[in-house]
Scaffold this active site. Sequence first.
Site, mmCIF file in Angstrom:
data_model
loop_
_atom_site.group_PDB
_atom_site.id
_atom_site.type_symbol
_atom_site.label_atom_id
_atom_site.label_comp_id
_atom_site.label_asym_id
_atom_site.label_seq_id
_atom_site.Cartn_x
_atom_site.Cartn_y
_atom_site.Cartn_z
ATOM 1 N N GLY A 199 33.405 76.323 58.400
ATOM 2 C CA GLY A 199 32.331 77.282 58.643
ATOM 3 C C GLY A 199 32.005 78.112 57.417
ATOM 4 C CG ASP A 200 35.047 80.433 55.853
ATOM 5 O OD1 ASP A 200 34.497 81.183 56.677
ATOM 6 O OD2 ASP A 200 36.280 80.239 55.813
#
Length: 303
Positions: A248-249
């Site tokens: 996600g990052d």
Amino acid sequence: MIYTVTLNPAIDYFVQVDHFKAGELNHVISDRKMAGGKGINVSRVLQHLGEASECLGFIGGFTGEFIIEKLADEGIDADFVPVDGDTRINVKLKSDTETEINGVAPEITDAQLAALFSKLEKLTDQDILVLSGSRPATLPVTIYKEMMEKVRRSGVKVVADTSGEAFRKAVEAKPFLVKPNHHELGEYYGVTVETFEDVKKYGRKLVEEGIDHVIVSMGGKGAIYIDKDQYLYAPPAKGVLKNSVGAGDSLVAGFLSEYVVSGDFKKAFRKGAATGSATAFSVDLATKEKVDEVLPQITISKI
């Protein structure tokens, strides 16, 4: 310039054990130590993609020194506020199943928090501020909202990627972009979000609450981008899952790496989706080479 804030950084200690047995002696097959924390992950992937950033947040002790050294080795600038305790260590145990043990964050004093806020005063409308991850228990749940209010007059674009009550408070400050996963989106509205139609419905509600851009990640189902004009879908890429940490990052980093160059949200979403998948298919965070390999698989469509 892109600034990332990691309020609760960590050394991520990855340990591989064959057939781990609780309560018994286990032998480690392999291990590795990485500078961790969601904001730090964003900065590392940005660096891999050729985009500079600066890490802000809190750091302390011998563990903090390790993180600063690792970031310096990768050419990443950091301007952390020193704290009295040791930055935490998170253990990621990989065996027949994956187990995570997260360490305790050091205490943050009022003076240290004020020092971080003073660093935000230098930001301008040419900057992007990424607020992501958990907060130390000694900081209020409103901390991200307070930081957004601090930079509002400067016109800084804020990306918020957190969860729970911190996400709820962050939404009140109307950040430029949020990136919940579908579970976090459902938690925010007190519903179950599973289908594309669910994501469209509740993602649109975030836009109506004043968020300019929303990206909802759906794991193996891909991701959906929503703004006031459109819904865009990025399908999942095909590959062997090697790493569930930081995808996600990486999506956020990939998105920003393209957005700051072209300003094109569709192209940025495509790059973000490819970068998230590239991390999932890598032992460490995505490299430019892996992103370039995955990118041809990602075709963005309107839904």
